[in-house]
Scaffold this motif. Sequence first.
Motif, mmCIF file in Angstrom:
data_model
loop_
_atom_site.group_PDB
_atom_site.id
_atom_site.type_symbol
_atom_site.label_atom_id
_atom_site.label_comp_id
_atom_site.label_asym_id
_atom_site.label_seq_id
_atom_site.Cartn_x
_atom_site.Cartn_y
_atom_site.Cartn_z
ATOM 1 N N MET A 58 -9.194 4.128 6.528
ATOM 2 C CA MET A 58 -9.029 3.516 5.211
ATOM 3 C C MET A 58 -10.197 3.826 4.283
ATOM 4 N N LEU A 105 -1.545 6.676 8.686
ATOM 5 C CA LEU A 105 -2.513 5.576 8.716
ATOM 6 C C LEU A 105 -1.817 4.229 8.613
ATOM 7 N N LEU A 106 -0.901 4.087 7.656
ATOM 8 C CA LEU A 106 -0.206 2.810 7.460
ATOM 9 C C LEU A 106 0.703 2.489 8.650
ATOM 10 N N CYS A 151 -1.464 1.449 11.604
ATOM 11 C CA CYS A 151 -1.971 0.081 11.425
ATOM 12 C C CYS A 151 -0.911 -0.954 11.804
ATOM 13 N N ALA A 184 -9.554 7.084 2.592
ATOM 14 C CA ALA A 184 -8.412 6.888 1.692
ATOM 15 C C ALA A 184 -8.848 6.189 0.407
ATOM 16 N N SER A 225 -7.422 3.425 12.685
ATOM 17 C CA SER A 225 -6.694 3.262 11.428
ATOM 18 C C SER A 225 -7.566 2.599 10.373
ATOM 19 N N LEU A 226 -8.317 1.583 10.756
ATOM 20 C CA LEU A 226 -9.205 0.925 9.802
ATOM 21 C C LEU A 226 -10.298 1.881 9.325
ATOM 22 N N LEU A 273 -5.825 -1.593 -0.885
ATOM 23 C CA LEU A 273 -6.363 -0.985 0.331
ATOM 24 C C LEU A 273 -7.656 -1.674 0.762
ATOM 25 N N ASP A 301 0.836 -1.203 0.000
ATOM 26 C CA ASP A 301 0.000 0.000 0.000
ATOM 27 C C ASP A 301 0.868 1.249 0.000
ATOM 28 N N VAL A 339 -2.120 9.471 4.977
ATOM 29 C CA VAL A 339 -2.055 8.061 4.599
ATOM 30 C C VAL A 339 -0.823 7.385 5.195
ATOM 31 N N THR A 375 -6.570 -4.818 2.340
ATOM 32 C CA THR A 375 -5.981 -4.498 3.639
ATOM 33 C C THR A 375 -7.058 -4.273 4.682
ATOM 34 N N LEU A 376 -8.128 -3.583 4.306
ATOM 35 C CA LEU A 376 -9.237 -3.350 5.231
ATOM 36 C C LEU A 376 -9.892 -4.660 5.655
#
Length: 281
Positions: A175, A152-153, A156, A178, A171-172, A216, A116, A149, A219-220
């Motif tokens: 997303m 955020l990463l 996470c 984003a 963080s989720l 992404l 990501d 972002v 990832t979620l």
Amino acid sequence: MAFDALRLRNIIQLLGIILFHGALIVFSALQFHETNVAIFNCEFCIPDANQLWNRVQPFLIVAPCIVAASWFFLVFWIKQLYAEFGWVIFHVVGANPKFKSMYQFYQIFLCLLKFDFFCFVGVTMQLLIVVLNKDSAEFGVTIAAIPVVLLLLAGCARAVKHEVKLLMAFSLALMLPAMSYFLYKLDRFYAPSTEGQYVSTRATLTVFTVVAFLLLSATLAIGIKCFRDFDKGLYDSKAHGQSYTPVKMQVMDVFRMRDKSEQQSPYSAVGVPLQPQISIE
């Protein structure tokens, strides 16, 4: 990415690198089309455009061929490492199938976060350097999106490793906007009012943006699964792990040659000598 995967003996990340390398083949092939558009359809007049195209065309053909050839070497070596690294999860979480499954999802989630990061940086850097006007509002929005972002990463990764529920939930939740940002940029690439400024880079930006959106989204989904696995006994393995030592096999001569009478087995009618036994340490 490769060094990190080898250091952690992470076979899932190595498999991700194979897929990533395949995406680089697609990206290098797109350069042929985009360079042609940039030379012949750009707003500036390029003198001797045909001569310039004839000079760069061989390099544009050779590049994807070299990347594709290196992909086969990469597959070969990762296949050799697969058997060796397969023991690592056993050493970290033991033989419990439930823990093994949870740890694999944890590894997949961390791997997705790294890809990501690459895709997001790839999209934003192309927009800022190649496309956007510094005086436009879209340029400022893109600049503002970068630290959001990235935080955020990073949040996470820390949350899933140390099982911080509040940080993970926050963080989720981030997303979702984003993902909306990537959809917004995709619409801008093809909107009649703005498509002109993306004409020479639209193919590459579209591929990057779509892949970033799909990564992404995955990832979620995986992040929600990891969030549900919090407080189920995997924290020590994720935070500390265990030292990994390759399995060794040693041939041990349990029975030594003494005399002819001791070489015969009492359970064998023909007196076949006992063979050396193999034990696994």
